[in-house]
Design a protein around this motif. Structure first.
Motif, short mmCIF file in Angstrom:
data_model
loop_
_atom_site.label_atom_id
_atom_site.label_comp_id
_atom_site.label_asym_id
_atom_site.label_seq_id
_atom_site.Cartn_x
_atom_site.Cartn_y
_atom_site.Cartn_z
N LYS A 547 27.65 49.47 30.82
CA LYS A 547 27.79 48.22 31.59
C LYS A 547 27.58 48.52 33.09
O LYS A 547 26.85 47.82 33.78
N ARG A 548 28.18 49.59 33.56
CA ARG A 548 28.07 49.93 34.98
C ARG A 548 26.61 50.24 35.35
O ARG A 548 26.14 49.83 36.41
N HIS A 554 28.08 43.32 38.51
CA HIS A 554 28.97 42.46 37.70
C HIS A 554 28.43 41.03 37.62
O HIS A 554 29.17 40.07 37.87
N TRP A 557 29.96 38.25 33.15
CA TRP A 557 31.40 38.36 32.93
C TRP A 557 31.79 37.41 31.80
O TRP A 557 31.32 36.28 31.74
N GLY A 563 34.45 45.55 30.74
CA GLY A 563 34.48 45.44 32.20
C GLY A 563 35.16 44.19 32.72
O GLY A 563 35.30 44.02 33.93
N SER A 564 35.60 43.32 31.81
CA SER A 564 36.18 42.04 32.27
C SER A 564 37.50 42.25 33.00
O SER A 564 37.92 41.40 33.77
N TRP A 567 37.77 41.77 36.91
CA TRP A 567 37.77 40.44 37.52
C TRP A 567 38.87 39.61 36.89
O TRP A 567 39.27 39.87 35.77
N ARG A 576 37.21 39.40 42.02
CA ARG A 576 37.19 40.83 41.72
C ARG A 576 38.57 41.44 41.98
O ARG A 576 39.17 41.19 43.03
N TYR A 580 34.05 49.55 39.23
CA TYR A 580 33.74 50.50 38.16
C TYR A 580 34.27 51.87 38.54
O TYR A 580 34.24 52.24 39.70
#
Ligand SMILES: Cc1cc2nc3c(=O)[nH]c(=O)nc-3n(C[C@H](O)[C@H](O)[C@H](O)COP(=O)(O)OP(=O)(O)OC[C@H]3O[C@@H](n4cnc5c(N)ncnc54)[C@H](O)[C@@H]3O)c2cc1C
Ligand SMILES: *[C@@H]1O[C@H](CO)[C@@H](O)[C@H](O)[C@H]1NC(C)=O
Ligand SMILES: *[C@@H]1O[C@H](CO)[C@@H](O)[C@H](O)[C@H]1NC(C)=O
Ligand SMILES: *[C@@H]1O[C@H](CO)[C@@H](O)[C@H](O)[C@H]1NC(C)=O
Ligand SMILES: *[C@@H]1O[C@H](CO)[C@@H](O)[C@H](O)[C@H]1NC(C)=O
Ligand SMILES: *[C@@H]1O[C@H](CO)[C@@H](O)[C@H](O)[C@H]1NC(C)=O
Ligand SMILES: *[C@@H]1O[C@H](CO)[C@@H](O)[C@H](O)[C@H]1NC(C)=O
Ligand SMILES: *[C@@H]1O[C@H](CO)[C@@H](O)[C@H](O)[C@H]1NC(C)=O
Ligand SMILES: *[C@@H]1O[C@H](CO)[C@@H](O)[C@H](O)[C@H]1NC(C)=O
Ligand SMILES: *[C@@H]1O[C@H](CO)[C@@H](O)[C@H](O)[C@H]1NC(C)=O
Ligand SMILES: *[C@@H]1O[C@H](CO)[C@@H](O)[C@H](O)[C@H]1NC(C)=O
Length: 580
Positions: A547-548, A554, A557, A563-564, A567, A576, A580
């Motif tokens: 994801k990064r 980002h 989302w 990664g959610s 945020w 935010r 990462y």
């Protein structure tokens, strides 16, 4: 570890390095972007900006008017109020509200009503306000990559939150979001038969656009004497959140998960670049899209999946009704049924069963390439148990000449908008070694909610559970237990409490039986704590790295997506809280 993973780690190093080098320059630009814009902010697009976006996508930009607006005197946004009441339209809408077909043609309506945040409720008095709430504000009705690219570029330039919407089926609220621009993939309907000649697979394959629904794929495959792995509900978007989340369905015990069938993904990255990812090219994102969740890594434009020869197909139904006095017998039967379930799914059967206060229903047991007699034999121990206790039941079974004819004969209820849901994967070991406690848990839950067990053997022909991103925990699961509690349309506080009951009262009894366990991300609890390990297992860290590298800023989302946690949603803003 598996050899696949060693290759995988090597492939990971390059994008990681690129991401680290890039992060200094992007940080500076995004310093002021702690939250995505909302109307009233300087950075929120002006009406002229929206108009010019509309021009570049040839008039395909839609400003959301909620579908329940005719049930209200007016609909208002921060800038306008329009009269909307229409009694006839409202009455007709109410009659069909619970069916997916009502929401499919809408650019904004989430089928899981709760995630609209009750902003435009079709069942309340017309004087109650109708607003956008948690719906997307604008949507691009995409027909091609250009439309999506314009949306990506616009959202980045104006710091607008993006949401990818396909059918709107998502149970966790992942395809809606306040003050966002929706990228709507529903009308990407291409279907093509391919004679695939790849490194490890030679045979028929079907390339399908991101908007293709399960029934459309089944029909197309059938017209070529083939089948593809898809969902139980005909309107689920097969290349969307379904396969990107893993995807089980009527063929799960014969061919595995949908994610296991994918040969290629065509994906638009956040920077507008289109790539084709397969097992050797962009193999990291190829891996991630196979179960790492929708709305996370890029916008899928199409996918290519294996297709198999069609065959005769059998199905069976069993109803064991509650008759006023047989509660104990019903749960005794559930225990017997669970004991024979491993042998049923290992023979290739997908079995979906429901327990609630009305009793037990198997609807259906479904199996491709098996004659009816063989299916009857597999289910006979269950019927013998019922006969021995002189319990009342109805059993029927049928054989059809093709997958499609059996599938279209199923009485499928896909009305989504009536339930809040959550779920847990139940491993075989618990069913076999802890039956008494499991049946007790099922009894507790089904006295307060509907409990659905979707049962399968998805060990499939995978080299290892790490070959795709799907939570490896699902490979040893016998079923996913989905808990449903009716949505309360008239009392919002009570409705929110039912969500909390799922989280705090109902699922914990299954969690107690499955410590360090998992859930299938497409039917899990939207409030699941520790969703990272529960939904993604030990694949989470790799997924976050991917994801990064593919989405450094980002842009994508979704609730509970990889990664959610960096945020959070705060009064209509997406802000935010980490990096990462
Ligand atoms: C009635 C019903 C029956 C179901 N039956 C099954 C079943 O049998 N088996 C099963 O596995 N699941 C089943 N599901 C769950 C289903 O898999 C999920 O709801 C899934 O998210 C639906 O995907 P969608 O694209 O149709 O929906 P959407 O709600 O439109 O999207 C879901 C998620 O995928 C993302 N997404 C959609 N399209 C794209 C794209 N092109 N690129 C990137 N991201 C995208 C969205 O952003 C969102 O995060 C069922 C759900 C319902 C409501
Ligand atoms: C975009 O343009 C089309 C065609 O002119 C129009 O019907 C539509 O209302 C416009 N959308 C917005 C958000 O203004
Ligand atoms: C979206 O576009 C399709 C054509 O691709 C069209 O048939 C449909 O009516 C449009 N939907 C809306 C809500 O504008
Ligand atoms: C992936 O695609 C590339 C380019 O089309 C092709 O050369 C390669 O053989 C494909 N890999 C597999 C595993 O099929
Ligand atoms: C092909 O399969 C072999 C084992 O059967 C495996 O080692 C190899 O990694 C696979 N290659 C691809 C590109 O999938
Ligand atoms: C149908 O299934 C049977 C039993 O598995 C198998 O022997 C037969 O080859 C299949 N037919 C086709 C066309 O695949
Ligand atoms: C209900 O079913 C049980 C068997 O499970 C039977 O013993 C009982 O007589 C039935 N009761 C009624 C009212 O039919
Ligand atoms: C499937 O088989 C059943 C039982 O034979 C039959 O009633 C039904 O019509 C068949 N369905 C189709 C679509 O052929
Ligand atoms: C959902 O669908 C089923 C089957 O069609 C139906 O029995 C039920 O009443 C529906 N629920 C609602 C609330 O419409
Ligand atoms: C059940 O428990 C026994 C004894 O602890 C163990 O050997 C066996 O592997 C377990 N079975 C499963 C399916 O986990
Ligand atoms: C877009 O992102 C991908 C992956 O990070 C990268 O390989 C590609 O070069 C980028 N394209 C552009 C035009 O920046």
């Amino acid at each position: 570890m598996y050899s696949y993973n060693r290759n995988f780690l090597l492939l990971m190093l390059l994008p990681l390095f690129v991401a680290i080098v890039k992060s200094n320059s992007t940080k500076r630009q995004s310093r002021g972007d702690e939250c995505r814009s909302i109307p009233g902010d300087d950075s929120w697009p002006t009406p002229e900006d929206w108009d010019s976006l509309n021009d570049t996508v040839e008039g395909r930009l839609i400003a959301t008017v909620p579908i329940a607006a005719p049930c209200h005197n007016d609909f208002s946004t921060t800038t306008t109020t329009i009269d909307t009441y229409n009694e006839d339209q409202c009455d007709s809408l109410r009659r069909v509200w619970f069916f997916p077909e009502t929401h499919l043609p809408s650019s904004s309506s989430p089928m899981a009503y709760t995630f609209s945040h009750n902003s435009c409720n079709p069942f309340l008095d017309p004087s109650v306000s109708c607003t956008l709430g948690n719906l997307v504000a604008y949507t691009i009705n995409a027909t091609n990559a250009w439309d999506i690219q314009q949306g990506l570029d616009f959202a980045k330039r104006h710091n607008v939150r993006l949401v990818i919407r396909n059918t709107g089926h998502d149970y966790l609220g992942k395809s809606t979001g306040a003050n966002s621009l929706g990228l709507w993939t529903h009308n990407l309907k291409s279907l093509e038969l391919i004679g695939y000649d790849g490194v490890n697979y030679t045979g028929f394959a079907i390339q399908m656009g991101a908007g293709v629904e399960a029934i459309e794929a089944y029909n197309f495959a059938n017209s070529h004497g083939l089948v593809v792995v898809g969902s139980n509900c005909p309107t689920v978007g097969i290349a969307g959140g379904y396969t990107q989340g893993g995807g089980y369905g009527p063929l799960a015990s014969t061919h595995g998960l949908s994610a296991d069938q994918v040969l290629e993904w065509d994906v638009l990255l956040e920077n507008g670049t289109m790539i084709t990812a397969n097992n050797t090219h962009h193999s990291d994102i190829f891996w991630a899209l196979g179960g790492g969740g929708g709305g996370t890594f890029g916008v899928v434009m199409s996918m290519t999946v294996k297709a198999f020869h069609d065959n005769y197909t059998s199905s069976a139904y069993l109803t064991v009704p509650y008759n006023g006095t047989n509660r104990k017998d019903i749960y005794g039967f559930v225990s017997t049924f669970l004991n024979i379930l491993p042998s049923i799914v290992d023979a290739g059967v997908f079995a979906r069963w429901v327990v609630d206060l009305t009793g037990f229903t198997l609807m259906p047991a479904f199996v491709h390439a098996m004659h009816i007699g063989e299916l009857d034999v597999l289910l006979k121990p269950a019927l013998d148990h019922l006969d021995s206790l002189k319990m009342e039941y109805q059993y029927s079974s049928a054989e059809n000449t093709s997958f499609l004819s059996a599938y279209t004969s199923l009485p499928l209820a896909c009305n989504v908008s009536d339930f809040n849901t959550g779920g847990r994967l139940i491993p075989r070991s618990v069913v076999i070694n802890n039956t008494v406690a499991l049946v007790k848990a099922i009894q507790y839950i089904s006295s307060r909610a509907v409990l659905i067990g979707a049962s399968f053997n998805v060990k499939g022909n995978m080299l290892s559970p790490d070959q795709v991103a799907v939570n490896p925990y699902i490979r040893d699961a016998l079923f996913t237990a989905v808990v449903g509690v009716p949505v309360d349309y008239t009392d919002w506080t009570a409705n929110i409490k039912t969500l909390d009951d799922i989280t705090d009262e109902l699922l914990p009894v299954l969690e107690a039986l499955t410590p360090n366990g998992g859930a299938y991300l497409n039917d899990g609890d939207s409030q699941q704590s520790g969703f990272q390990s529960v939904f993604y297992g030990d694949h989470y860290e790799q997924l976050l790295q991917i994801k990064r590298s593919y989405d450094p800023d980002h842009i994508f989302w979704a609730k509970t997506a990889v990664g959610s946690e960096l945020w959070e949603e705060r009064d209509g803003r997406l802000c935010r809280v980490g990096d990462y």
